[in-house]
Motif scaffolding. Structure first.
Motif, short mmCIF file in Angstrom:
data_model
loop_
_atom_site.label_atom_id
_atom_site.label_comp_id
_atom_site.label_asym_id
_atom_site.label_seq_id
_atom_site.Cartn_x
_atom_site.Cartn_y
_atom_site.Cartn_z
N TYR A 1 0.84 -1.20 0.00
CA TYR A 1 0.00 0.00 0.00
C TYR A 1 0.87 1.26 0.00
O TYR A 1 0.50 2.28 -0.58
N PHE A 2 2.01 1.17 0.64
CA PHE A 2 2.95 2.30 0.62
C PHE A 2 3.37 2.60 -0.83
O PHE A 2 3.52 3.75 -1.22
N GLN A 3 3.51 1.55 -1.61
CA GLN A 3 4.00 1.72 -2.99
C GLN A 3 2.88 2.01 -3.99
O GLN A 3 3.16 2.25 -5.16
N THR B 1 -3.84 4.30 -2.74
CA THR B 1 -4.42 3.79 -1.48
C THR B 1 -4.00 4.67 -0.30
O THR B 1 -2.92 5.26 -0.32
N PRO B 2 -4.83 4.75 0.76
CA PRO B 2 -4.43 5.47 1.97
C PRO B 2 -3.20 4.81 2.61
O PRO B 2 -3.10 3.58 2.63
N CYS B 3 -2.32 5.63 3.14
CA CYS B 3 -1.12 5.10 3.82
C CYS B 3 -0.54 6.21 4.68
O CYS B 3 -0.10 7.24 4.15
N TYR C 1 3.39 -9.82 4.91
CA TYR C 1 4.75 -9.33 5.12
C TYR C 1 4.85 -8.29 6.24
O TYR C 1 5.83 -7.57 6.32
N HIS C 2 3.83 -8.19 7.07
CA HIS C 2 3.81 -7.09 8.03
C HIS C 2 4.29 -7.49 9.43
O HIS C 2 4.66 -8.64 9.66
N ALA C 3 4.26 -6.49 10.31
CA ALA C 3 4.92 -6.63 11.62
C ALA C 3 4.13 -7.50 12.59
O ALA C 3 2.90 -7.56 12.54
S1 SF4 Z 1 0.75 3.02 7.17
FE1 SF4 Z 1 -0.17 1.02 6.72
S2 SF4 Z 1 -0.30 1.03 4.50
FE2 SF4 Z 1 1.20 2.59 5.04
S3 SF4 Z 1 3.23 1.59 5.10
FE3 SF4 Z 1 2.38 1.48 7.16
S4 SF4 Z 1 1.41 -0.56 7.14
FE4 SF4 Z 1 1.65 0.01 5.02
#
Ligand code: SF4
Ligand SMILES: Cc1cc2nc3c(=O)[nH]c(=O)nc-3n(C[C@H](O)[C@H](O)[C@H](O)COP(=O)(O)OP(=O)(O)OC[C@H]3O[C@@H](n4cnc5c(N)ncnc54)[C@H](O)[C@@H]3O)c2cc1C
Length: 330
Positions: free
Chosen positions: A121-123, A127-129, A147-149
């Motif tokens: 989503y960062f890339q 999308t909201p981020c 792949y998240h924390a």
């Molecule tokens: S805020 Fe949410 S969408 Fe953005 S990098 Fe962090 S985990 Fe990903």
């Protein structure tokens, strides 16, 4: 891609002044992360200050037995360096586990530390981020979280730091040398990357325009051994689901010193201080390795899509400690 100006830095102080004096300026290392982000619209610098010709491309032994790695040493050169392979095995292994040969030939030590999260989503600028556009929300929470924390996340961001190299450096007690407007200062690598808290847009404690010039690796205890293991979805071109870097100094079957870091589990390389505390002074047994792993993961808070990581991280940690203490490894 937005239009931008380009300058090639000829001295470090001039590079710092050029970036500090312009909020939209950025340093350019190998460009393997920044240029991708410019193409995707994730980063919109109006000036790139190319630092790759600055004289920070050497790996040098320090008088106290440590090693100083210039910020512009390429990842492949660092992995192959004799001092690094001989004394800091975990670091060489971590570098070789990252990206591809071509990317490692370009990627620099400084740029690797500052690469940004691979959260999808960062890339994706549609999308909201909160990390890319503060205050917009976190699309990953309730979304794709494989792949998240699982440690140290916040309600604002659950992304992980993607670097393999930084995980090994965290376990090796590396120190980052930073050039700012008042000269050089040093920051321990474990204090360099941040947890997300309420400001996930800030990955590190670095101020705008501060330049990484080197990373220093302290000398290790004489009998120490180190290793890095990465678990990923495929053998090449994949970021860590979890990874473990560990350094052990075992004397007569007792662990004199243990330094451990986990990757793929948090917004920063995760120094496993609880596991280290269990291991220090304890016999090097499989039971103690398991106790250490369980202590470290006790506070894990996985997402619905990555609960498997808790067991995976614990098992990988035990496996690395067993490898480091096996007869064959001695
Ligand atoms: S805020 Fe949410 S969408 Fe953005 S990098 Fe962090 S985990 Fe990903
Ligand atoms: C397909 C692909 C697969 C990959 N797989 C992995 C992987 O498995 N594991 C892994 O660890 N990495 C992986 N990477 C990421 C890769 O390691 C990074 O892109 C690389 O290390 C970044 O280094 P760079 O010199 O190219 O940085 P750049 O892209 O030039 O810069 C990155 C950031 O650092 C800043 N910067 C650069 N140098 C300095 C400095 N000296 N001081 C201050 N700021 C600076 C830049 O302004 C920018 O913000 C992968 C990348 C790709 C494209």
């Amino acid at each position: 891609m937005n239009p931008f100006a380009y300058q090639r830095a000829t001295d470090a102080a001039g590079a710092v002044a050029a970036v500090m004096g312009r909020p939209g300026a950025a340093f350019l290392g190998g460009g393997t992360n920044l240029v991708d982000h410019m193409r995707l619209g994730v980063a919109l610098p109006d000036l790139l200050v190319d630092v790759t010709r600055l004289p920070f491309d050497r790996v040098e032994e320090l008088p106290d037995g440590g090693v100083r790695v210039g910020a512009l040493v390429r990842n492949s050169d660092l992995a192959a360096d004799k001092l690094i392979r001989g004394r800091y095995t975990a670091l060489s292994q971590a570098l070789l586990a990252g990206a591809s040969g071509q990317l490692r030939n370009l990627a620099t030590t400084g740029g690797n530390l500052l690469q940004r999260t691979r959260c999808v989503y960062f890339q994706d600028v549609s999308t909201p981020c909160n990390k890319r556009a503060p205050g917009t929300g976190c699309s990953a929470i309730g979304g794709y979280t494989r792949y998240h924390a699982i440690l140290g996340a916040s309600e604002h961001c659950i992304a992980v730091h993607p670097s393999d190299m930084a995980v090994a450096m965290a376990a090796l007690d590396a120190v980052i040398v930073v050039l700012g407007k008042d000269g050089e200062h040093r920051v321990r690598l474990v204090d360099f990357h941040r947890l997300p808290g309420e400001t996930p847009e800030r990955d590190t404690v670095l101020e705008h325009g501060e330049l990484i010039v080197a990373v220093e690796l302290p000398a290790l205890p004489s009998g120490a051994r180190s290793a890095y293991r990465k678990v990923r979805d495929r053998a090449s071109y994949a970021f860590a689901l979890v990874s473990v870097a560990a350094m052990l100094d075992v004397r007569d079957g007792t662990i004199a010193e243990a330094r451990i870091a986990l990757g793929g589990v948090a917004h920063k390389p995760w120094r496993a201080t609880r596991a280290e505390a269990v291991l220090r002074g304890a016999p090097a047994t499989r039971e103690n390795f398991r106790r250490a792993a369980d202590a470290e993961l006790a506070d894990a808070r996985p997402q619905p899509g990555n609960a498997f990581k808790v067991k995976m991280a614990a098992n990988t940690l035990v496996a690395v400690l067993r490898d480091l203490t096996s007869e064959a490894a001695r």
